[in-house]
Motif scaffolding. Structure first.
Motif, PDB file in Angstrom:
ATOM      1  N   ALA A  59     -77.971-156.121  -0.550  1.00 39.97           N
ATOM      2  CA  ALA A  59     -77.318-157.133  -1.221  1.00 39.97           C
ATOM      3  C   ALA A  59     -76.408-155.987  -2.417  1.00 39.97           C
ATOM      4  N   ALA A  60     -76.810-154.890  -2.586  1.00 37.87           N
ATOM      5  CA  ALA A  60     -75.780-153.982  -3.327  1.00 37.87           C
ATOM      6  C   ALA A  60     -74.599-153.678  -2.565  1.00 37.87           C
ATOM      7  N   ILE A  61     -74.326-153.929  -1.347  1.00 35.28           N
ATOM      8  CA  ILE A  61     -73.244-153.601  -0.639  1.00 35.28           C
ATOM      9  C   ILE A  61     -72.294-154.530  -0.112  1.00 35.28           C
ATOM     10  N   THR A  62     -73.087-156.089  -0.474  1.00 33.30           N
ATOM     11  CA  THR A  62     -72.623-157.280   0.081  1.00 33.30           C
ATOM     12  C   THR A  62     -71.941-158.262  -1.026  1.00 33.30           C
ATOM     13  N   PRO A  63     -70.435-158.487  -0.913  1.00 34.55           N
ATOM     14  CA  PRO A  63     -70.207-159.330  -2.041  1.00 34.55           C
ATOM     15  C   PRO A  63     -70.422-160.742  -1.750  1.00 34.55           C
ATOM     16  N   ALA A  64     -70.659-161.664  -2.923  1.00 37.71           N
ATOM     17  CA  ALA A  64     -71.111-162.874  -2.622  1.00 37.71           C
ATOM     18  C   ALA A  64     -70.298-163.759  -3.640  1.00 37.71           C
ATOM     19  N   ALA A  65     -69.872-165.058  -3.056  1.00 40.16           N
ATOM     20  CA  ALA A  65     -69.209-166.061  -3.685  1.00 40.16           C
ATOM     21  C   ALA A  65     -67.898-165.815  -4.545  1.00 40.16           C
ATOM     22  N   GLY A  66     -67.550-164.718  -3.958  1.00 44.16           N
ATOM     23  CA  GLY A  66     -66.060-164.178  -4.152  1.00 44.16           C
ATOM     24  C   GLY A  66     -66.357-163.265  -5.413  1.00 44.16           C
ATOM     25  N   PRO A 108     -76.499-159.596 -12.883  1.00 41.88           N
ATOM     26  CA  PRO A 108     -76.418-160.850 -12.510  1.00 41.88           C
ATOM     27  C   PRO A 108     -75.969-160.875 -10.821  1.00 41.88           C
ATOM     28  N   ALA A 109     -74.746-160.304 -10.764  1.00 42.75           N
ATOM     29  CA  ALA A 109     -74.257-160.068  -9.134  1.00 42.75           C
ATOM     30  C   ALA A 109     -75.370-159.709  -8.328  1.00 42.75           C
ATOM     31  N   LEU A 110     -76.084-158.704  -8.705  1.00 46.38           N
ATOM     32  CA  LEU A 110     -77.045-158.108  -7.591  1.00 46.38           C
ATOM     33  C   LEU A 110     -78.025-159.052  -7.446  1.00 46.38           C
ATOM     34  N   ALA A 111     -78.491-159.627  -8.696  1.00 49.68           N
ATOM     35  CA  ALA A 111     -79.499-160.789  -8.432  1.00 49.68           C
ATOM     36  C   ALA A 111     -79.277-161.896  -7.470  1.00 49.68           C
ATOM     37  N   LEU A 112     -77.903-162.446  -7.811  1.00 48.21           N
ATOM     38  CA  LEU A 112     -77.401-163.492  -6.976  1.00 48.21           C
ATOM     39  C   LEU A 112     -77.403-163.293  -5.639  1.00 48.21           C
ATOM     40  N   ARG A 113     -76.803-161.960  -5.279  1.00 48.49           N
ATOM     41  CA  ARG A 113     -76.835-161.817  -3.744  1.00 48.49           C
ATOM     42  C   ARG A 113     -78.124-161.519  -2.975  1.00 48.49           C
ATOM     43  N   THR A 114     -79.063-160.904  -3.904  1.00 51.02           N
ATOM     44  CA  THR A 114     -80.457-160.654  -3.190  1.00 51.02           C
ATOM     45  C   THR A 114     -81.123-162.303  -3.338  1.00 51.02           C
ATOM     46  N   GLN A 115     -80.786-163.209  -4.011  1.00 52.69           N
ATOM     47  CA  GLN A 115     -81.488-164.498  -3.774  1.00 52.69           C
ATOM     48  C   GLN A 115     -80.733-165.212  -2.485  1.00 52.69           C
ATOM     49  N   GLU A 116     -79.522-164.970  -2.394  1.00 48.70           N
ATOM     50  CA  GLU A 116     -78.780-165.635  -1.176  1.00 48.70           C
ATOM     51  C   GLU A 116     -78.983-164.951   0.087  1.00 48.70           C
ATOM     52  N   LEU A 117     -79.536-163.760   0.153  1.00 52.07           N
ATOM     53  CA  LEU A 117     -79.898-163.050   1.429  1.00 52.07           C
ATOM     54  C   LEU A 117     -81.314-163.140   1.623  1.00 52.07           C
TER      55      LEU A 117
END
Length: 397
Positions: free
Chosen positions: A382-389, A301-310
């Motif tokens: 996305a795999a190296i970037t934190p997202a939404a805390g 889920p975290a990887l999916a969210l960051r990919t969508q954000e970027l």
């Protein structure tokens, strides 16, 4: 600033990657025999590499001994005779009908671009050019069982696949189950053969198999919740050699697919029970062989969210929620590290004649190489970037 810099360098590598794509497409090799495919990639790799799973390659960009992000692409083709008008069409009875030539060429471009970043590359990128995705034994399983990925200390594993059902310019990066578990099943019906003029003296396995083929296609609707994804397909039947001879045996090959492991187990049991009892009803016996090919492919889920954000930063829109009963051995990597498979849309791409995956007319345009390479870069970042805390995948908190 990693993504913009990586994309800028990536654009310079696309022309040579397209030439590689033509080379790979024109000389496809099936799983376990990707010798020339590997040779073509090795000739262009700017970093050291090592063999993996027999006919695959692992290449690392960045220092060893520290955690990395793994990007995987497949190498193998299918046993399909191509029917496209491409000047680089294959003529050897095999075909890249699932986009693997595009995925591998794009990953080569990403490796070269990441190498040019030098010390500015924030986390090592490990490229896995994996053999045998389309057939057993699975290349992914081989890599994991031999421990060939262990030295890479992967904190995340990502992959990108083209798909004709998604719009051109979009990327699908859904959290949770996105591809189904997939089993291959061989059913062998044993009867008693004889002359076609005296069927009452035989136990006809062809008749039994015919009823069985119809029966198994009805199992999903009576065993699985209609809101769940599942399917059974009989893809091959074999029996007999002459019109006036009732054979003693008949075979069917089928695939069972479900988006939930418990549903998959339910369908396995239903197929077995149905085959045994249908065969018995016609005085025959049934023997079944199951090969569990892939588990459910579950996106972190975290990887999916960051990919969508970027996504917009790499030139993509995010596709509507999308899942498929397709199967992919990338699913095995989810037990090794947080993982994500993203999908790049082909529908509406310039010059793309709509054809499905594994179709002898399937031919993504050359522009897809750049799109997949950008998507691979996006997934790496996305795999190296934190997202939404939230922390990046695989890091401790």
């Amino acid at each position: 600033m990693t993504l913009p810099r990586l994309l800028t360098l990536l654009s310079d590598e696309i022309p040579s990657a397209i030439l590689l794509r033509h080379r790979l497409h024109s000389t496809p090799e099936i799983g376990g025999a990707e010798y020339e495919t590997c040779r073509a990639i090795r000739e262009l790799l700017p970093v050291p590499y090592r063999s993996a799973a027999g006919t695959g390659l692992i290449a690392r960009v960045g220092p060893s001994g520290i955690p990395s992000v793994v990007v995987r692409a497949e190498l193998d083709a299918l046993e399909i005779t191509e029917e496209t008008d491409a000047p680089f069409a294959a003529t050897n009875g095999h075909m890249h009908a699932c986009g693997h030539d595009v995925h591998a060429s794009a990953l080569l471009a990403l490796v070269r671009a990441a190498h040019r970043m030098g010390d500015d590359l924030p986390v090592p990128l490990v490229a896995v050019f994996q053999p045998s995705e389309e057939r057993q034994p699975s290349g992914a399983v081989a890599l994991l069982e031999t421990g060939e990925l262990t030295p890479e200390q992967a904190t995340a594993m990502v992959a990108v696949h083209v798909h004709p059902d998604l719009p051109w310019g979009s990327i699908g990066a859904e959290a949770g189950a996105v591809n189904a578990a997939a089993d291959a099943v061989l059913i062998e019906i044993e009867g008693r053969g004889g002359h076609a003029a005296y069927p009452h003296r035989t136990r006809d396995p062809v008749l039994a198999l015919s009823h069985l083929v119809v029966a198994v296609h009805g199992l999903v609707g009576r065993h699985i919740d209609p809101l769940h994804g599942a399917t059974i397909t009989v893809g091959a039947v074999h029996a007999g050699s002459a019109e006036n001879v009732i054979p003693s045996t008949a075979q069917a090959r089928l695939t069972i697919r479900a988006m939930d492991e418990s549903d998959q187990e339910e369908l396995r049991a239903a197929v077995r029970k149905t085959a045994v009892h249908v065969a018995e009803a016609f005085g025959c016996t049934a023997e079944l062989t199951f090969v569990k090919s892939e588990p459910v492919l579950v996106n972190d889920p975290a990887l999916a969210l960051r990919t969508q954000e970027l996504a917009a930063g790499a030139g993509f829109t995010v596709s509507p929620p999308w899942r498929s009963c397709g199967g992919d051995d990338f699913a095995h990597y989810g037990a090794h590290a947080p993982s994500l498979m993203a999908f790049v849309g082909l529908n509406g791409a310039p010059g793309f004649i709509h054809a499905g995956l594994h179709d002898r007319r399937f031919l993504p345009p050359d522009a897809t190489v750049a799109a997949v390479a950008r998507a691979q870069a996006l997934c790496y970042v996305a795999a190296i970037t934190p997202a939404a805390g939230r922390p990046a995948a695989g890091t401790s908190v």
